[in-house]
Design an enzyme around this catalytic site. Structure first.
Site, PDB file in Angstrom:
ATOM      1  N   TYR A 118       0.732  -1.180   0.004  1.00  0.00           N
ATOM      2  CA  TYR A 118      -0.063  -0.265   0.123  1.00  0.00           C
ATOM      3  C   TYR A 118       0.870   1.403   0.111  1.00  0.00           C
ATOM      4  O   TYR A 118       0.640   2.243  -0.824  1.00  0.00           O
ATOM      5  CB  TYR A 118      -0.836  -0.010   1.188  1.00  0.00           C
ATOM      6  N   ASN A 147     -12.675  -1.032  -4.563  1.00  0.00           N
ATOM      7  CA  ASN A 147     -12.513  -1.195  -5.846  1.00  0.00           C
ATOM      8  C   ASN A 147     -13.753  -2.115  -6.181  1.00  0.00           C
ATOM      9  O   ASN A 147     -13.897  -3.168  -5.679  1.00  0.00           O
ATOM     10  CB  ASN A 147     -11.338  -2.012  -6.112  1.00  0.00           C
ATOM     11  N   CYS A 158      -6.876  -5.333  -7.319  1.00  0.00           N
ATOM     12  CA  CYS A 158      -6.365  -4.854  -6.095  1.00  0.00           C
ATOM     13  C   CYS A 158      -5.935  -6.133  -5.177  1.00  0.00           C
ATOM     14  O   CYS A 158      -5.456  -6.001  -4.224  1.00  0.00           O
ATOM     15  CB  CYS A 158      -7.584  -4.519  -5.415  1.00  0.00           C
ATOM     16  N   HIS A 159      -5.984  -7.299  -5.635  1.00  0.00           N
ATOM     17  CA  HIS A 159      -5.441  -8.288  -4.811  1.00  0.00           C
ATOM     18  C   HIS A 159      -3.988  -8.362  -4.956  1.00  0.00           C
ATOM     19  O   HIS A 159      -3.292  -9.136  -3.931  1.00  0.00           O
ATOM     20  CB  HIS A 159      -5.929  -9.770  -5.362  1.00  0.00           C
ATOM     21  N   GLU A 216      -1.276 -16.469  -9.983  1.00  0.00           N
ATOM     22  CA  GLU A 216      -0.833 -15.746 -11.031  1.00  0.00           C
ATOM     23  C   GLU A 216       0.810 -16.007 -10.922  1.00  0.00           C
ATOM     24  O   GLU A 216       1.349 -15.938 -11.909  1.00  0.00           O
ATOM     25  CB  GLU A 216      -0.918 -14.415 -10.692  1.00  0.00           C
TER      26      GLU A 216
END
Length: 160
Positions: free
Chosen positions: A91, A114, A122-123, A149
């Protein structure tokens, strides 16, 4: 008029809300929603891209989106889209990218609001201590998405 349908993903049911020709909101749901009239081409595009993402074949969404939010929230969400597939930032790092480390709480708040999780990733935002913090869909989903991912991220031929 809002148009909706439910997408069955590996991490649960996802309700997709659209307005005219763009995706306006995505959220995790317990039950399928009643499908409303949606442009077949748009629904096909959304389903195809989500299928490819969950199969590890899509690394960047290219969908028409229309999220509702403040100018600052939209600025944060735009920056989220620059975080590469398989990568994460804190962040604080996101606040610095936006020009001021004092924005860290505002960035966290915008991230939490979001309306397009997964599509606007946002993850991929984590705590400065590398811990998983906050995800509207639950931390288990955030962990799943990040691991997914990492498993499928494309590797470059560049030397480190």
């Amino acid at each position: 008029m809002s148009q909706s349908f439910t997408y069955p993903s590996p991490i649960g049911l996802i309700q997709i809300d659209c307005n005219s020709q763009a995706v306006s909101r995505i959220h995790f749901v317990e039950h399928e929603c009643e499908k409303t009239d949606i442009e077949p081409e748009l629904e096909d595009l959304i389903v195809r891209q989500l299928d490819d993402y969950f199969r590890g074949r899509l690394f960047h969404f290219n969908l028409p989106i229309s999220p509702e939010g403040t100018d600052f929230q939209k600025k944060v969400w735009k920056e989220l889209k620059t975080i590469s597939y398989g990568q994460s930032v804190s962040y604080l790092e996101l606040a610095l990218r936006l020009g001021d480390k004092k924005l860290v709480r505002a960035v966290g708040s915008a991230n939490a609001k979001n309306p397009l999780p997964i599509i606007v990733p946002c993850h991929r935002v984590i705590g400065s201590n590398k811990k998983l913090v906050g995800y509207a869909g639950g931390l288990w989903r955030k962990k799943w998405l990040l691991r997914h991912e990492l498993e499928f991220r494309p590797y470059s031929n560049e030397l480190f």
